[in-house]
Design a protein around this motif. Structure first.
Motif, short mmCIF file in Angstrom:
data_model
loop_
_atom_site.label_atom_id
_atom_site.label_comp_id
_atom_site.label_asym_id
_atom_site.label_seq_id
_atom_site.Cartn_x
_atom_site.Cartn_y
_atom_site.Cartn_z
N ILE A 193 -5.75 -1.98 -5.59
CA ILE A 193 -4.78 -3.08 -5.47
C ILE A 193 -4.90 -3.94 -6.72
O ILE A 193 -5.95 -4.52 -6.99
CB ILE A 193 -5.03 -3.92 -4.21
N THR B 94 0.82 -1.21 0.00
CA THR B 94 0.00 0.00 0.00
C THR B 94 0.86 1.27 0.00
O THR B 94 0.36 2.35 0.27
CB THR B 94 -0.93 0.03 1.23
N ASP C 214 -3.42 3.51 4.66
CA ASP C 214 -4.11 2.69 3.65
C ASP C 214 -3.94 1.20 3.90
O ASP C 214 -4.76 0.40 3.44
CB ASP C 214 -3.65 3.09 2.26
N ILE D 112 0.11 -1.68 -5.54
CA ILE D 112 -0.76 -0.51 -5.56
C ILE D 112 -0.75 0.19 -6.92
O ILE D 112 0.28 0.26 -7.59
CB ILE D 112 -0.37 0.47 -4.44
N VAL E 128 -7.14 -1.17 3.77
CA VAL E 128 -7.21 -2.43 3.03
C VAL E 128 -7.62 -3.57 3.96
O VAL E 128 -8.45 -4.42 3.61
CB VAL E 128 -5.85 -2.72 2.36
#
Length: 387
Positions: A350, A142, A311, A357, A315
């Motif tokens: 993703i 990420t 992030d 990413i 996720v």
């Protein structure tokens, strides 16, 4: 003896994973192991990561799918593959974490990858070398890759009158990726490399390398160093060598003028142009909320390392919601693939094929805003894939 120890390590990890019990028990906390630097030269990285993860919890709650979220922190002390591997093993075997986050340095991420694989535990890595996600089917990134930021920087430079560039990068995985991606994109756009140097990653003495770059009389120098104290030391040496007075421009990846480091670097950073995926000055309501949530914890502002950790939480939360609270590793990773999320940096996703990413990359210039130094975005390349 070494083979025996490795065999024991793998079997112990697998046994612990099997003993983890029903993965979706609603009365169990959702445990996230955080392995990064909380002491030493790069302690600010760990502080950025923790504050960003807690900012996410403040803005989105500390439970997901009925499970209370718990962070368990481990300090590698810096670039220490042995510590990273040991802590990852302890977290999956003893603490029985549902996910691992951190691994800001590539050697640390590579050392922990086999642990994630053996335990079938999702590992959200923040290291920026391209190969990291290839080292385990349980790794999701990420953060960013250096190729993802360096190639757009090269293209922008070639389009804006910079014809000859001297490259200075730290001599480890991310630096190698940065130098190659920049060179490939810059020469493809008609530019010429005036020279290339790889600098020892552990050294804070940059003067000899900068002198060689100045002697090459390039239009600009392209720089990657791993942020924090290295960036501060580099910029001090750069200022002492009179590059601005000689008309040699400074360009690079955003690590060089990280939001964390800008106050210490000072006005020498003004007009530095970099390519990166996040600035604390990014203009969005979500980013303003993120900045405030980090500042409420006593930090001046978040940085690019922090947004990767924010992030990572996003996720994990999104995946756990998709699985209904089930934290089986294979199910979580499957749920993470293809996710599309709004981030303080802008839209991200993703890649389902690579678990890497996809994000916008911004061209920014250091300017004063309200009397403080910020990376002000003025151009954007949308939906850039990791490379």
């Amino acid at each position: 003896m070494k083979l025996h120890l490795r065999s024991c390590l793998a079997s112990c990890v697998l046994a612990a994973a099997a003993a983890h019990g029903p993965a979706h028990a609603a009365d169990k906390p959702l445990k996230i192991g955080v392995v990064t630097e909380f002491s030493g030269t790069y302690a600010s990285a760990g502080q950025s990561i923790e504050s960003a993860m807690r900012a996410y919890m403040k803005l989105n709650g500390d439970t997901v799918a009925g499970r209370k979220v718990e962070l368990i922190l481990r300090d590698t002390g810096g670039i220490s593959p042995e510590n990273a591997r040991r802590y990852a093993q302890e977290l999956v075997t003893r603490d029985k974490v549902d996910a691992l986050v951190g691994f800001n340095f590539t050697p640390n991420a590579l050392a922990a990858a086999p642990i994630a694989t053996a335990a079938k535990t999702p590992m959200i890595a923040l290291a920026a070398t391209a190969i990291v996600t290839e080292k385990s089917p349980y790794i999701v990134r990420t953060a960013f890759t250096l190729g993802q930021t360096s190639a757009p920087m090269a293209t922008w430079a070639a389009r804006n009158g910079i014809k000859r560039v001297f490259s200075l990068v730290s001599d480890y995985g991310p630096g190698h990726d940065a130098a190659q991606a920049f060179k490939d994109a810059f020469t493809a756009a008609g530019g010429q490399m005036a020279g290339e140097i790889r600098m020892p990653v552990s050294s804070m003495e940059f003067a000899p390398f900068l002198q060689r770059a100045r002697d090459a009389r390039a239009d600009a120098i392209f720089v990657f160093v791993p942020g924090s104290e290295a960036a501060i030391a580099f910029m001090k040496a750069y200022n002492e060598r009179g590059f601005k007075q000689a008309g040699i421009r400074l360009i690079g990846t955003g690590d060089l003028v990280d939001d964390d480091s800008l106050p210490a670097i000072g006005d020498v950073a003004l007009d530095t142009v970099t390519a990166h995926h996040y600035s604390a000055a990014h203009d969005s309501d979500l980013n303003r909320a993120f900045v405030k949530a980090v500042q409420d914890q006593g930090r001046k502002r978040p940085n690019f390392i922090g947004v990767g950790a924010y992030d990572a939480m996003a996720v994990i939360y999104a995946a756990v919601k998709k699985t209904g609270g089930d934290t089986d590793g294979d199910k979580l990773v499957a749920a993470m693939k293809g996710l599309k999320l709004d981030s303080p940096r802008g839209p991200i996703s993703i890649d389902p094929a690579t678990r890497d990413i996809v994000q916008d990359i911004y061209i920014r210039k250091v300017q004063k805003v309200g009397g403080e130094l910020y990376n002000v975005e003025f151009d954007k390349i949308e939906a850039v894939k990791a490379r």
